[in-house]
Design a protein around this motif. Structure first.
Motif, PDB file in Angstrom:
ATOM      1  N   ASP A  86      54.972  81.245  17.726  1.00 61.31           N
ATOM      2  CA  ASP A  86      56.374  81.652  17.761  1.00 61.31           C
ATOM      3  C   ASP A  86      56.914  81.833  16.344  1.00 61.31           C
ATOM      4  O   ASP A  86      57.263  80.854  15.672  1.00 61.31           O
ATOM      5  N   GLN A 138      60.361  80.346  14.856  1.00 59.08           N
ATOM      6  CA  GLN A 138      60.496  78.964  14.423  1.00 59.08           C
ATOM      7  C   GLN A 138      60.415  78.791  12.912  1.00 59.08           C
ATOM      8  O   GLN A 138      60.992  77.860  12.352  1.00 59.08           O
ATOM      9  N   VAL A 187      64.256  76.690  11.723  1.00 57.81           N
ATOM     10  CA  VAL A 187      64.432  75.298  11.313  1.00 57.81           C
ATOM     11  C   VAL A 187      65.483  75.169  10.216  1.00 57.81           C
ATOM     12  O   VAL A 187      66.117  74.126  10.062  1.00 57.81           O
ATOM     13  N   TYR A 227      60.462  71.428  17.061  1.00 57.15           N
ATOM     14  CA  TYR A 227      59.685  72.508  16.453  1.00 57.15           C
ATOM     15  C   TYR A 227      58.193  72.217  16.534  1.00 57.15           C
ATOM     16  O   TYR A 227      57.773  71.071  16.640  1.00 57.15           O
ATOM     17  N   ASP A 228      57.407  73.284  16.446  1.00 58.14           N
ATOM     18  CA  ASP A 228      55.959  73.154  16.491  1.00 58.14           C
ATOM     19  C   ASP A 228      55.469  72.427  15.243  1.00 58.14           C
ATOM     20  O   ASP A 228      56.075  72.503  14.172  1.00 58.14           O
ATOM     21  N   THR A 252      55.075  74.402  12.000  1.00 56.78           N
ATOM     22  CA  THR A 252      56.306  74.631  11.247  1.00 56.78           C
ATOM     23  C   THR A 252      56.702  73.397  10.445  1.00 56.78           C
ATOM     24  O   THR A 252      57.029  73.486   9.258  1.00 56.78           O
TER      25      THR A 252
END
Length: 316
Positions: free
Chosen positions: A63, A66, A70, A188-189, A192
């Motif tokens: 994605d 992202q 952030v 968030y992933d 990231t």
């Protein structure tokens, strides 16, 4: 109760990450000793390059929104900056400073006081209760690290006070790094979070030790090969997998399993750099392996207790 396959994935991630972390440390030692690579330069360049690579993977493979989302929320942006400076850079710099003033064995031993620090912190915050499982795993971790890194010789702990102070701060930084990442990972992933934390840490250190001031024209192909391993496996993948494991493991479990780092570091030092391996170091190895198996197969805390712990962490 957490899905067993997710927990198994978490175990695999943290074990792989910790192993790469340890092997990366051994490769770094070879760069320092045989090729006189500057420690501060390596820390700076590995954070910057590894961070940018992680963000690139997030942008092109997952994605991409992202990567910049952030920064749109002031609260998460501030949390990310704090995580990058006190967590990511904190772990890297304090560990290297402890080695610089003392030696790698004491620095690593003190850093792996982090699991005990995390459990004590959670107890003080009343986010968990002390269980027999905690006492066994922490005991095995501390005993294992002590014997593994000192071979049972207390005299090897006789180092200058700055080394001890930096080493304890390294343990605090690792504990903070493990706990502080949990709320960010819910939003968030991990690519990231870890990517930006590395870039922030590397960028901040660049003001103190500019990476462009090092002459790379003398680097051989072998040096570049070692650097690539340290940056890709020992930094990028190691930190990414460690943080990703927090999605399916508790901070206590992740930090305890992270003690496989000194195990992999010592084993690769013995096999690759031909360093001697004593009887007590084998005792330490057995303790850490026992801890890993015990943690993997012992009964988990109740669902209610885990739910309350997570709720408290999120509120912190």
């Amino acid at each position: 109760m957490m899905d067993r396959s997710a927990k198994s994935t978490g175990f695999l991630l943290v074990i792989t990450g910790a192993t790469f972390w340890g092997v990366g440390g051994t490769v770094s030692q070879k760069l320092f000793q045989d090729y006189q690579i500057d420690v501060n330069w390596l820390v700076t360049i590995r954070l910057l390059i590894a961070g940018l690579l992680l963000l690139a993977v997030q942008y092109f493979k997952k994605d991409r929104s992202q990567v910049f989302a952030v920064w749109k929320n002031k609260k998460t942006a501030l949390q990310l900056i704090i995580f990058g400076l006190l967590g990511m850079l904190g772990v890297q710099y304090t560990y290297m400073a402890s080695i610089n003033h003392g030696n790698a064995a004491v620095a690593t031993l003190l850093q792996y006081l982090a699991p005990a620090m995390i459990i004590i912190y959670l107890l003080l915050r009343r986010q968990t209760v002390l269980t027999g499982r905690d006492m066994v795993t922490v005991s095995l971790t501390l005993i294992g690290c002590f014997f593994l890194l000192t071979n049972g010789s207390v005299s090897q702990l006789s180092v200058p006070s700055p080394a001890i102070i930096w080493g304890i701060l390294s343990g605090v930084a690792l504990a903070f790094y493990t706990l502080y990442a949990v709320p960010l990972l819910k939003l968030y992933d991990s690519l990231t979070v870890v990517g930006w934390a590395m870039v922030i840490g590397g960028f901040a250190l660049s003001f103190i030790h500019p990476p462009w001031q090092v002459d790379t024209s003398t680097f051989s192909a072998e040096v570049y090969g070692y650097l690539i391993f340290v940056i890709i496996f020992g930094t990028m993948i190691a930190f990414w997998f460690y943080i990703e494991s927090l999605k399916s493991l508790s901070p206590q479990e992740t930090s305890l399993l992270g003690s496989l780092e000194p195990l992999s570091a010592v084993l690769t030092t013995v096999i690759w750099l031909h360093e001697p391996f004593g009887v007590f170091q084998w005792v330490g190895t057995a303790s850490i392996i026992t801890m890993t198996l015990f943690l993997a197969w012992s009964k988990e805390p109740s669902t209610r207790k885990k739910r309350n712990t997570k709720k408290s962490i999120n509120a912190g």
